[in-house]
Design a protein around this motif. Structure first.
Motif, mmCIF file in Angstrom:
data_model
loop_
_atom_site.group_PDB
_atom_site.id
_atom_site.type_symbol
_atom_site.label_atom_id
_atom_site.label_comp_id
_atom_site.label_asym_id
_atom_site.label_seq_id
_atom_site.Cartn_x
_atom_site.Cartn_y
_atom_site.Cartn_z
ATOM 1 N N UNK A 279 -1.957 11.389 12.998
ATOM 2 C CA UNK A 279 -3.384 11.679 13.076
ATOM 3 C C UNK A 279 -3.989 11.255 14.413
ATOM 4 N N UNK A 280 -3.242 10.497 15.201
ATOM 5 C CA UNK A 280 -3.703 10.001 16.501
ATOM 6 C C UNK A 280 -4.950 9.127 16.370
ATOM 7 N N UNK A 281 -5.122 8.580 15.205
ATOM 8 C CA UNK A 281 -6.160 7.595 14.941
ATOM 9 C C UNK A 281 -5.830 6.965 13.607
ATOM 10 N N UNK A 282 -6.331 5.790 13.374
ATOM 11 C CA UNK A 282 -6.099 5.113 12.101
ATOM 12 C C UNK A 282 -7.184 5.505 11.105
ATOM 13 N N UNK A 283 -6.770 5.823 9.887
ATOM 14 C CA UNK A 283 -7.712 6.251 8.853
ATOM 15 C C UNK A 283 -7.248 5.734 7.505
ATOM 16 N N UNK A 284 -8.180 5.654 6.567
ATOM 17 C CA UNK A 284 -7.841 5.338 5.183
ATOM 18 C C UNK A 284 -7.287 6.595 4.528
ATOM 19 N N UNK A 285 -6.067 6.511 3.982
ATOM 20 C CA UNK A 285 -5.391 7.659 3.387
ATOM 21 C C UNK A 285 -5.006 7.303 1.952
ATOM 22 N N UNK A 286 -5.259 8.235 1.015
ATOM 23 C CA UNK A 286 -4.957 7.944 -0.386
ATOM 24 C C UNK A 286 -4.166 9.047 -1.077
ATOM 25 N N UNK A 287 -3.904 10.171 -0.398
ATOM 26 C CA UNK A 287 -3.126 11.234 -1.034
ATOM 27 C C UNK A 287 -2.608 12.201 0.019
ATOM 28 N N UNK A 288 -1.497 12.866 -0.304
ATOM 29 C CA UNK A 288 -0.923 13.925 0.519
ATOM 30 C C UNK A 288 -0.788 15.171 -0.343
ATOM 31 N N UNK A 289 -1.245 16.303 0.167
ATOM 32 C CA UNK A 289 -1.063 17.563 -0.565
ATOM 33 C C UNK A 289 -0.068 18.444 0.173
ATOM 34 N N UNK A 338 -4.726 2.833 -1.458
ATOM 35 C CA UNK A 338 -5.230 3.406 -0.216
ATOM 36 C C UNK A 338 -4.605 2.668 0.964
ATOM 37 N N UNK A 339 -4.130 3.425 1.948
ATOM 38 C CA UNK A 339 -3.427 2.863 3.098
ATOM 39 C C UNK A 339 -4.220 3.108 4.375
ATOM 40 N N UNK A 340 -4.296 2.077 5.239
ATOM 41 C CA UNK A 340 -4.769 2.289 6.595
ATOM 42 C C UNK A 340 -3.554 2.682 7.430
ATOM 43 N N UNK A 341 -3.577 3.891 7.954
ATOM 44 C CA UNK A 341 -2.384 4.392 8.626
ATOM 45 C C UNK A 341 -2.763 5.389 9.702
#
Length: 844
Positions: A279-289, A338-341
């Motif tokens: 993502x070239x930035x860190x974000x809170x992520x909670x799901x992948x579709x 939720x992951x910071x990634x």
């Protein structure tokens, strides 16, 4: 004969073959009808087999998807489960609660009836003795005897058996023996409780069930929103670049027709395969579709894991893992936390169908936690005793819904329709079969009349016209149309008459020219000067599909702008024989069948989505504004949606923004493949779309959406294909972000106080009081929706002046082409754009 065209005979044979799938299921229904004919109390809810279709009756294409019999999510293993009930019969029969878990549909739970029967509500609670993600309860009624079938119900969940919170689902079930899947937003729970509030047939104060199952995680995250993919890159452990373009970057291009594929043209790269999004930035992520490639089955992901990283080198323990089904629907891996990634990696260890050592993907998206003040939020799933294919908002905080002659399927010209009323105050749904008008109202035209009644035309009974009066809660018939139709478009005119055009789905193909219905004479008048041909799309199945679902916008002096879905727009006059003249094209738009047209301001429409053909066609992301100034029509492209959509529904809000729900990027009736689960909101001030909170249920073909009197939105339906996976007899209410703070609590709202006249006329000045200062007032026309089309909705900002503390004078436009006759919801909005609860009034 050009390629793609069909003779009447070949088309008739094709439709007969396609109709066979539904007809086989209906044969069983027909036997049930014969068996129950001697029981009048039950007969009104029992579907009858359809009549034979001739080549001219043009039935739908009722083809269920290949995986139609598979559940939307896997049933959870019941090993170790226990169950308890608030009441059970143990004296006169074995009606213990434990019977719902014994795997035998011949045994059942029944509330106590011997001696003094226990009164409802009746509860039965499943304890899984572990916490699991749950998304639905499957209720199987007892066999043979109908006593105790659940009618009105609610479902609650708990992690500890003490804190139950608000119900996650409510609704009303049809009085039949079919298994019912009662869905809700997926969530972790140990206990699931079904509460039966009424007995479906009203036969007694009982509740019963043969078996209860729970479905697990269908891969739909709760309270999430798609993350914007601008600037993202993708890298794969293996990609095919020789024999085809199978590069990893294709999963981010917004085109599900392109795909990533592991290397296969030389020596195939062995499994496992991985693809990593940066993502070239860190974000809170909670799901992948994960969206499978669309053109072939090769490489569909089976067993998988998802891991995350902040630096692209050190990846943490998996946040999601499992095995996806071998089908073409969009899959979602919901994270355990939720992951910071910055980096998210999907690793696939097996090919779903075992066809080879390959992996592929059409599109991959990531989701993060939703902020209610930005993305809105969803309420509980509301179960209906039918698939709500058509809906109309009524005074008294009610919504009318209907399907066809049956609750879950269509076919034939049976002369009756299953309907339901949703009470928006209580959530209660009541069902009624309407047969006194001799009208199967599936695939109709709809117009909200000047006096607030609902005119429904054509469909399965192609020549019929029926009227629903919300004041009396009664249906009556009116004069048959001159031209039988299905999938036609309708609008009320500024004169108070109703105009109809198109509709070759039923009643024969072609010749669906315009006609007008007069409420004074209750008769139809042909308009030979308004042919349907110039308003048709260039669908390969013309005219059967090409004259469907037209976008009609009524203006002054009985005129209508036909704004689409054909790329050519047309002006229509309805006096005398009528006329149809070109109004230009929608800028660079192509045909956009199953797209939306929404009047968001006076003389201004937003058109969005749709596809060149009715089915098996790529939808578009494009959106356009259409502005009217007298006879002049100007169209311009505005911002694109994040995702392409056909079969979606759009609703204009009191603040002028437009929300779009559901749809598919590749349109296929009765399929949930390529479903778009993230709604979007268009802002006329910026011309841009932003993502909203993810839906829990796909809403595609045969779905609806309506603005409600409290400023929220109902979204529901989809399917109506018999025993298929894509039937969605439910809906949910979406709360837009303008009503919520960041923590999800309601924002303070202004309130309209004092009296608002129930009836008024164009050109009047209204005096309205509010409990606090407000910025503006707006009229929102009560609307009806079906098949992605809502020609009734329109938004009319009012000129207002302060007239003392808390008092305002509102000027209603004098032109009935602006304030079309009918029922309106009057909203007051504060300086932050927060709307009041509306007041209903009729303007005619």
């Amino acid at each position: 004969m050009r390629s793609g065209r069909f003779t009447a005979r070949s088309r008739s044979l094709r439709r007969a073959r396609l109709y066979l799938a539904l007809g086989l299921g209906l044969a069983l229904v027909g036997l049930t009808t014969l068996f129950t004919a001697a029981r009048p109390a039950m007969a009104d809810l029992t579907p009858e087999p359809p009549e034979h279709h001739s080549a001219m009756s043009s039935p739908h294409h009722p083809v269920a998807p290949a995986n139609a019999m598979e559940p939307a999510a896997a049933a959870l293993d019941r090993t170790g489960w226990t169950v308890s009930a608030g009441s059970e019969e143990t004296s006169s029969e074995n009606g213990r609660a434990a019977n719902v878990l014994d795997g035998d549909t011949g045994t059942f739970w029944h509330s106590r009836w011997s001696g003094t029967a226990d009164r409802p509500p009746h509860t039965i609670t499943l304890d899984m003795h572990r916490t699991a993600v749950v998304s639905a309860l499957v209720y199987r009624p007892r066999t043979g005897n109908p006593n105790g079938r659940v009618g009105e119900y609610s479902i609650s969940v708990s992690k500890d058996g003490q804190d139950w919170g608000s119900p996650v689902a409510t609704g009303t079930l049809a009085d039949d023996a079919a298994a019912k899947t009662l869905g809700f937003a997926p969530q972790g729970a140990r206990f699931v409780r079904l509460t039966a509030l009424t007995e479906a047939g009203g036969r007694g104060p009982w509740a019963s069930a043969a078996e209860l199952d729970l479905l697990g995680d269908p891969g739909t995250p709760q309270a999430t929103v798609d993350l914007p993919r601008t600037g993202w890159t993708a890298a794969a452990s293996s990609e095919e670049s020789g024999a085809e373009d199978g590069r990893a970057a294709n999963v981010l291009d917004g085109d599900p027709g392109t795909f990533w594929h592991s290397r296969w043209s030389t020596a195939a790269a062995p499994l496992p395969h991985s693809i990593t999004l940066d993502m070239h930035r860190t974000a809170d992520v909670s799901a992948l579709s994960y969206q499978p490639r669309r053109d072939r089955t090769n490489g569909r992901a089976g067993a998988y894991t998802v891991t995350t990283s902040t630096d692209g080198t050190s990846f943490r323990a998996p946040v999601a893992q499992g095995t996806w089904r071998d089908d073409d629907t969009v899959k979602t891996a919901t994270f355990t936390r939720t992951e910071k990634a910055r980096f998210v990696r999907l690793t696939v260890t097996t090919e779903a169908g075992g066809r080879g050592p390959w992996t592929s993907a059409g599109e991959i998206r990531l989701s993060g936690p939703a902020d209610p003040s930005v993305h809105g939020s969803w309420g509980r799933i509301i179960g209906f005793p039918l698939v709500p294919v058509a809906t109309a908002v009524l005074p008294g905080e009610k919504m009318l819904a209907w399907s066809a002659y049956a609750t879950d399927r269509f076919g034939g010209s049976n002369g009756y329709t299953q309907t339901a009323i949703l009470d928006l105050k209580t959530g209660k749904v009541t069902q009624r079969r309407v047969d006194n008008t001799g009208h199967d109202m599936f695939c109709p035209g709809i117009a909200m009349l000047a006096d607030g009644r609902v005119l429904v035309t054509g469909g399965s009974n192609a020549e019929k016209a029926s009227i629903y009066d919300p004041a009396t809660d009664q249906w009556t018939e009116t004069t048959d149309m001159n031209v039988p139709r299905g999938y036609q478009a309708m609008t009320l005119l500024s004169t108070g008459d109703a105009f109809v055009l198109g509709g070759s789905w039923s009643g024969g193909e072609g010749g669906k020219d315009g006609e007008v219905w007069s409420p004074k004479t209750q008769t139809w008048r042909k308009l030979p000067g308004v042919p349907a041909g110039p308003a048709m799309t260039d669908d390969p199945d013309t005219p059967f599909r090409a004259d469907n679902h037209m976008w009609l916008h009524a203006t002054s002096d009985g005129k209508v702008l036909q704004a689409g879905p054909s790329k050519q727009m047309n002006w229509i006059t309805t006096t005398g024989d009528g006329t149809l003249t070109p109004a230009g094209t929608r800028a660079d738009s192509g045909d956009a069948m199953n797209g939306n047209a929404v009047p968001y301001d006076v003389g201004k429409l937003l058109t969005l989505g749709g596809s060149p053909a009715y089915e098996k066609s790529d939808a578009t992301r494009r959106a356009y504004t259409v502005s009217l100034s007298g006879e002049k029509v100007e169209a311009a492209r505005t911002g694109d949606m994040e995702q392409a959509r056909g079969f979606s529904n759009s609703v204009v809000l009191p603040d002028g923004k437009v929300a779009v729900f559901g749809g598919q990027s590749y349109v296929v009736p009765f399929s949930d493949a390529t479903s778009v689960m993230t709604p979007e909101l268009w802002d006329p001030a910026t011309g841009r779309f932003t993502s909203l909170a993810t839906m829990a249920v796909p809403r595609n073909y045969h779905s609806v959406a309506n603005l409600l009197p409290d400023g929220r939105i109902f979204s529901g339906g989809g399917g109506l294909c018999g025993d298929c996976e894509t039937n969605h007899p439910d809906g949910a209410v979406f709360t837009p972000p303008y009503l919520l703070d960041a923590d999800g609590t309601p924002k303070p709202r202004p309130a309209i106080t004092g009296q608002v006249p129930s009836r008024t006329t164009p050109g009047v000045t209204l005096t309205v009081t509010t409990d606090k200062p407000v910025e503006s007032f707006v009229l929102m026309r009560a609307a009806a929706a079906t098949h992605s089309t809502d020609n009734d909705q329109r938004r009319i900002p009012l000129k207002s002046t302060a007239a003392g503390e808390g008092s305002y004078k509102l000027s209603v436009p004098s032109d009935p082409g602006v304030v079309l006759p009918g029922n309106y919801m009057l909203f007051a909005l504060d300086a932050d754009g927060v709307p009041s609860v509306s007041r209903f009034l009729t303007i005619a």
